[in-house]
Every structure is written in structure tokens, then in C-alpha cells.
Design a protein around this motif. Sequence first.
Motif, PDB file in Angstrom:
ATOM      1  N   HIS A 193      -5.534  10.677   0.027  1.00  0.00           N
ATOM      2  CA  HIS A 193      -5.175   9.308   0.420  1.00  0.00           C
ATOM      3  C   HIS A 193      -6.399   8.419   0.584  1.00  0.00           C
ATOM      4  O   HIS A 193      -6.359   7.237   0.235  1.00  0.00           O
ATOM      5  N   GLU A 194      -7.485   8.973   1.109  1.00  0.00           N
ATOM      6  CA  GLU A 194      -8.662   8.146   1.410  1.00  0.00           C
ATOM      7  C   GLU A 194      -9.765   8.280   0.361  1.00  0.00           C
ATOM      8  O   GLU A 194     -10.848   7.719   0.521  1.00  0.00           O
ATOM      9  N   GLY A 195      -9.524   9.045  -0.697  1.00  0.00           N
ATOM     10  CA  GLY A 195     -10.578   9.224  -1.692  1.00  0.00           C
ATOM     11  C   GLY A 195     -10.164  10.212  -2.766  1.00  0.00           C
ATOM     12  O   GLY A 195      -9.000  10.297  -3.142  1.00  0.00           O
TER      13      GLY A 195
ATOM     14  N   ALA B  49     -14.799  10.718   0.192  1.00  0.00           N
ATOM     15  CA  ALA B  49     -14.392   9.341   0.485  1.00  0.00           C
ATOM     16  C   ALA B  49     -15.628   8.445   0.498  1.00  0.00           C
ATOM     17  O   ALA B  49     -16.718   8.891   0.876  1.00  0.00           O
TER      18      ALA B  49
ATOM     19  N   CYS C 255      -4.497  17.267   7.472  1.00  0.00           N
ATOM     20  CA  CYS C 255      -4.036  15.941   7.081  1.00  0.00           C
ATOM     21  C   CYS C 255      -3.123  15.371   8.168  1.00  0.00           C
ATOM     22  O   CYS C 255      -2.645  16.103   9.035  1.00  0.00           O
ATOM     23  N   ARG C 256      -2.862  14.077   8.094  1.00  0.00           N
ATOM     24  CA  ARG C 256      -1.899  13.471   9.014  1.00  0.00           C
ATOM     25  C   ARG C 256      -0.553  14.158   8.809  1.00  0.00           C
ATOM     26  O   ARG C 256      -0.127  14.390   7.672  1.00  0.00           O
TER      27      ARG C 256
ATOM     28  N   LYS D 230     -18.668   8.428   3.198  1.00  0.00           N
ATOM     29  CA  LYS D 230     -18.503   9.562   4.106  1.00  0.00           C
ATOM     30  C   LYS D 230     -18.977  10.857   3.448  1.00  0.00           C
ATOM     31  O   LYS D 230     -18.949  10.991   2.229  1.00  0.00           O
TER      32      LYS D 230
ATOM     33  N   LYS E 196       0.843  -1.195   0.000  1.00  0.00           N
ATOM     34  CA  LYS E 196       0.000   0.000   0.000  1.00  0.00           C
ATOM     35  C   LYS E 196       0.879   1.246   0.000  1.00  0.00           C
ATOM     36  O   LYS E 196       1.872   1.319   0.707  1.00  0.00           O
TER      37      LYS E 196
END
Length: 401
Positions: free
Chosen positions: A198-200, A263, A177-178, A266, A135
Motif C-alpha cells: 500500500h505504501e510502496g 517506501a 500490516c493494518r 524510508k 484513493k
Amino acid sequence: KITRELTFLTLEKLKEVLSLELFDELNNKYAAQGGLAILSDSNVEYDNPGKLLVLRMLRHEIKKIHRRNPGTIDQLYFKLGSIFDGVEVVAEDRMQEKTMEFFQQLYPDARIKFGSKSSGVQLGCIANVYDQTGKMFKYYVKTHTDGLQTSKSSAAEKFNPIELFVYKILEATGIGCRVYFFGRNEFDTYIATLDAAHEGEFVTYEKIKETMPKKRSECIALIQQNQDLQVVAYEISKLDLLARVLKLQDLQTNPGNFGFLSAPGKQKQVKVLDFRVLKGETFEGWTTTEGSFNALMNGNGEYNYVDPFMLAVLRSDGPIDKTATLIKVFAEFSLFENMVTEARQNFISDLTEFTKNEEVIEAATSSIDIYSKIFIDNFKLLKRLFDQRVASTRSDEVLLQ
């Protein structure tokens, strides 16, 4: 090699190419850094902040002389260009080396591929991190705001703890963001943020803005008809509140510095890419006031919104119920104090990734403790004034019935 090349810049050589007046002026101006003599001092590393500052200043002056009289100082002009090319290459190599080291600790046995940073003035790179399952995590790595930059003639300064702290607060609220901090020291401090997509699917507000009508009245009509844009409007209201609490600059007034993540399963969510914190302000300058609250309710003031869509969303006479929206926003951030506390803990944890200097750690911790209280108090003040406004409005409505 660079340190060796700098020995070429002796005081005698500089006196040959600079006027005596300019030589004395520069030597005196940078006396605190060691004057012009620091350049040829082989005992001082090339990336010493004082040495870099004097070197960049000299390059600036030599460029001016070369433009006026090309050919007169070609040797020194091109030598400085070669030195600076080397400085930037070494700085990029060191950034990638530290990035590799950090992410291999974070993701054991990870493969890391580097790409070039395509925008912004700060030195940076892209790190594509592949974990054990294959990933991919895409991180944007850059120097802190006062760090080494590609377009300015100034040396890196120490990191601003408030800038890094705000990154952690935004992450804790879910709007950022992270983010991780690491580096070589308090000057070469790097900020790594996970790709907002990253998530969408992520789209900057700049792209959305291009599709919007050019008149506020037309934006209002469009929002009223489009449920997706009503979600965008709500998310912008969240961003506006947080920017006022944290006193952020160059955020919601810069369409390229935020956007929206879609995402699977969501609701669309606003995400911050970049911002600026206040500089040179006293503690009072960071504090919200009743004027700040009025600006929040009016949808302008403090920030100069000129974009028709933003004005349609945030002005009190817009297509969404301002009071109902802010009731939801304040409820979503009801644990704001806990979010700030979490951000503080994460900041201190990352702090030791780039400095072991106890004085630096103590000063940074003391600073964010002060600003933690300021940010929490800012939020509480806006919430209290808002609750009073809602209660007063409801009382008036009861009296009218």
C-alpha cells in the motif's frame, strides 16, 4: 433453498445407500451434533456448525463409495455436489456482504469492488476500497484459521483469540500490516489485512531468495558487499526475535509468508503476510527458556533454517555482528510491553464487530490477558539473558586488556 434441498437426505434415503454398519457408525459418531437426522431437519439452518460437519463427513463417505462403484448412487452423489456448490456460493456472498458493510462504516461513502482470492485454503476475497478522494485501499479478506475452508471436509470452528491477538501485536510492532476483524459470529469471523504494498513496493522473500547464491559462503560474501542486503539481514533478525517471543510457526521458514516493503524516504522494512500459532500446547509450551535464548544467539534451533541466505544472516558466525544487531533490535522493541497493551485494546475493540455473545467476549479477553503476560515475559527473559551475555563478554574483554 439449501435447507430445502437437504430435506432430501432423510434417514430412509441414507439407509438405502449406506451399509447398515456404516449408517450406524456415522449416526453414533456424530450423535452429539444430532446424528444423520440433523441433515433433513428443516428447523436447523444449513450453516449450523453441527449440520455442516455431518454434511461434509457424509460427502466424504459418498465420494469413496462412488469411486468404488460409479453409477450406483449417482443421484445422491450429484445432489451433494449441488448442495456444496450452493454452500460455498452463499458463504462467499455472506463474506462479501459483511465486508461491504464493515468497510462502508470504516470509509463513509466508499466504493468497493471485489476480486477473487488466488491462493490459500481459507475462504476469502479481495476488497478494493475507494474512499471519497478516490484513493484505493486493497484488503485481503479471509476466514480465520479454523473457519470455513475450500479444501477441507470440516465445518467452521470458533475463532482462536490468540491468532487474532498476534495479528494485532504484529501490527503494533510495525512488522504486521493494518488488520481488522469482523464477521457474522465467532464461527464466521473474517480477517482483513491491508495490502503490504500500500505504501510502496513490496517483494516477498520468496522472490529475493530466487536471486541469492545457493551456498552460504557466497551469500556471506554478497551481504558484506551489498548495503541493501545488510538492511534485509537486520530486518530478518527482527523477524526471528519476534517469532521466538510469540512462538510463531510457518513464518520465517516459509519464504512466501513475509517480504520487504520499500517506501519513499524510508528504510526497507520486513512485513508479515501470514503465520500459524501453536495449537494444542500447554501454557508451558508457549514459554521461552534459556534454550530459546541459545537458539536465538546461535541462529538455529527451535526453527530449522536450511536456506543458505537465512543461515548466512542468522548464524552467530555470519557476516553481520550478531551482538551489535540484537542490541539495535532490542532497542527498537524497547516498548514491547506497550505494543502488547495497544494490541490488546485493539483486539477487544474489533471483537465486538463479530460477536455480542458475552461469554465468548469474556473467554477471549481472559485468554489474551494470559497470553499478554506470557509474551511480555518471553521478551523480558530473552532481553535479560542477552544483557547478561553482553555484560559478561565486555567484562572478559576488559580482563584481557
